[in-house]
Design a protein around this motif. Sequence first.
Motif, PDB file in Angstrom:
ATOM      1  N   VAL A 154      59.471  39.328 -47.031  1.00 51.97           N
ATOM      2  CA  VAL A 154      59.047  40.248 -48.082  1.00 51.97           C
ATOM      3  C   VAL A 154      58.903  39.518 -49.414  1.00 51.97           C
ATOM      4  N   ALA A 155      59.868  38.656 -49.722  1.00 51.76           N
ATOM      5  CA  ALA A 155      59.827  37.952 -51.012  1.00 51.76           C
ATOM      6  C   ALA A 155      58.569  37.092 -51.111  1.00 51.76           C
ATOM      7  N   GLU A 158      55.589  39.400 -51.658  1.00 44.58           N
ATOM      8  CA  GLU A 158      55.585  39.917 -53.044  1.00 44.58           C
ATOM      9  C   GLU A 158      55.121  38.833 -54.012  1.00 44.58           C
ATOM     10  N   ALA A 162      51.829  38.941 -56.341  1.00 43.01           N
ATOM     11  CA  ALA A 162      51.930  38.788 -57.792  1.00 43.01           C
ATOM     12  C   ALA A 162      51.002  37.677 -58.273  1.00 43.01           C
ATOM     13  N   ALA A 194      56.675  46.915 -47.109  1.00 45.79           N
ATOM     14  CA  ALA A 194      56.340  46.174 -48.335  1.00 45.79           C
ATOM     15  C   ALA A 194      54.834  45.923 -48.420  1.00 45.79           C
ATOM     16  N   ILE A 198      52.552  47.391 -51.440  1.00 41.97           N
ATOM     17  CA  ILE A 198      51.741  46.526 -52.311  1.00 41.97           C
ATOM     18  C   ILE A 198      50.291  46.999 -52.321  1.00 41.97           C
TER      19      ILE A 198
END
Lengths: 386, 386
Positions: A154-155, A158, A162, A194, A198
Amino acid sequence: MWGHLDAKKLPEGYPQFFARGEGGHVWDVDGRRYVDLMCSWGPIVLGHHDPAVDAAARKQAEMGDCLNGPGPVLVELAERLVDRIPAADWAMFQKNGTDATTACVTIARAATGRSTILMARGSYHGAAPWCTPVPAGTTEADRAHQLRFEYNDVASLEAAAAAVGDDLAAILVTGFRHDNIVDQELPTPEFAQAARAICDRKGAALIVDDVRAGFRLHAGGSWETVGVRPDLSAWSKAIANGHTLAAVTGRDSLRDAATRIFVTGSFWCSSVAMAAAIATLEELERRDVVGHIAALGQRLRDGLAERARGANVGLRQSGPVSMPLFLFDGDTDFAIGRAFCQATLEEGAFLHPRHNMFLCAAHTEADIDAVLAASEAGFAAIKGLR
Amino acid sequence: MWGHLDAKKLPEGYPQFFARGEGGHVWDVDGRRYVDLMCSWGPIVLGHHDPAVDAAARKQAEMGDCLNGPGPVLVELAERLVDRIPAADWAMFQKNGTDATTACVTIARAATGRSTILMARGSYHGAAPWCTPVPAGTTEADRAHQLRFEYNDVASLEAAAAAVGDDLAAILVTGFRHDNIVDQELPTPEFAQAARAICDRKGAALIVDDVRAGFRLHAGGSWETVGVRPDLSAWSKAIANGHTLAAVTGRDSLRDAATRIFVTGSFWCSSVAMAAAIATLEELERRDVVGHIAALGQRLRDGLAERARGANVGLRQSGPVSMPLFLFDGDTDFAIGRAFCQATLEEGAFLHPRHNMFLCAAHTEADIDAVLAASEAGFAAIKGLR
């Protein structure tokens, strides 16, 4: 030979040319018969020469196949997909899985007016210049507007989202992680949620590439297993039990964009493959194929695990049991996997040392037991190699 | 509907859905029968339900179609293409014309280590992002490393080649000029020779996209008519009389590059379409189809010209007679063409107002005469429009 069917990539002794298939078995041109755990690399989901599919294809062929426009089966098939797949409000058809993933990306870009596609590192989405895993003959421009993340991380997802800023057209992700030569992973609910969040937040399209996994994990699409619905899905392989077909399904919000892009092919509306697909979808439901191949896959996994323990071999089995992959611990040069598969092949079981395999409805417990019996030659063959 | 089969692009009254075909005729789902001058937009070159092709396909289907590798028919078909096509030393197979043109470009780039492709302005080479005529959903990067020239214009081709400098990977050119909505042009020998000379001088690949014209102009490839041999050729449409198949053939100098690129598809080695292609190639030779459709095409062209003169209408017929295109003088909004085709359709002849049409071996002089008779309703309908 070229592409994924090139037998040079397999251990010596694997046949390059095949004569016929029947149910869960396949014969090479030298008359050797194998329990077929590749199922034509996915398309055969009911079994070779499934009588219902063969009959539907023959009947349609007697009427018409490739004409000046589609036949009524196009509408019938689209309606069945929309009925069966919760995330589908419409459908369109192609010929290759690559056609379907390419159309999904194009639709997402047309809908958003943006360019960047997020893709998981190592995932296979086809063999066009924008996605082929081998760069020979492609240019950097073919892979422009792509950014990578780690599947199920997930990180990392993300962070990639971004980094894209305002230009995110789509997240493109396979139904589960089935990359070449690494342990398979089912999507975690957190990861799938996630990705959905997003896309919702950024107004981007969530694309699930279900070309390989479609119709084997869940009748409604692989991400139904984690309760997340994509905006676009790519289908092929198992959709017509070996007939040449691919499909894109999508939500209403993408319908206009799907209408505005120009994608087409000389045979995209041919009726025989669509009639075969209708029969395939009917049989998949009628016979609970998803349940059947999961039970057989578990039997195979348990049997191999037991034999590996008995032989004191580190055997890693991963991903959905109906699409088995096994890799040997410490087998960095695949010497163990190759020797295992080579010996097992000689005993009549067609396995793959690096790529996930496929079960089908025609496989029986006796077939799985025959594979397990054959695998004992495999375990014997690798004794000196560990 | 999407793509080239979308009936919204045709005059009102044109059917969207088709039930069946037989020989040179096609039936829509409302039971209306037409002399079929579209031939499924090219694939039908022998006729619908050609008995030899149907029998070969049925026989192969009883054995195997999509298996873990190709069948013996792959080798047989490759050998036949290499025998028949003077510029072919090897062959590989795909499913869409776009697959074939994309593979040609990729092979040329892999062989040369360069990027730029010269293409004629307005030529259609498929519907992937790099070549689709509609930019919706594509990016500028998809069309990077492309430069345009004018078909049949040696000076324009030379200028484009000079502009590329050292980066010329290939010249990609259709078998003849069959762009949408403009008069067709056969390649001039000067133009073809200039393309060949530039490629030879610069070490680039000459690619002839014979997807649309292949097997209708010349058995060995369209540029055999001007005595120029390409390094790579893309084939599809007519190659298997309606079965889903495409092919790339190439010279030995490109064999290594073709081996190094990675292109593949789930159904690219399926045997039924290849068996159909073998039968199609046999029948094309046995029945001198190229000669037959040229004679019928001339009969159609002469008959339409005579009627146009009688009606005092400026009718332009262009390109090879076996792939007829007609456009009306001054018909900038296609009102005349649409009215003409609409009226002719009602009399049982399926024509296209803007796109080239196709003749097939099953067409007879009586079919052409029926089209000419039907066209009289067309000429009557456009009387007030001129």
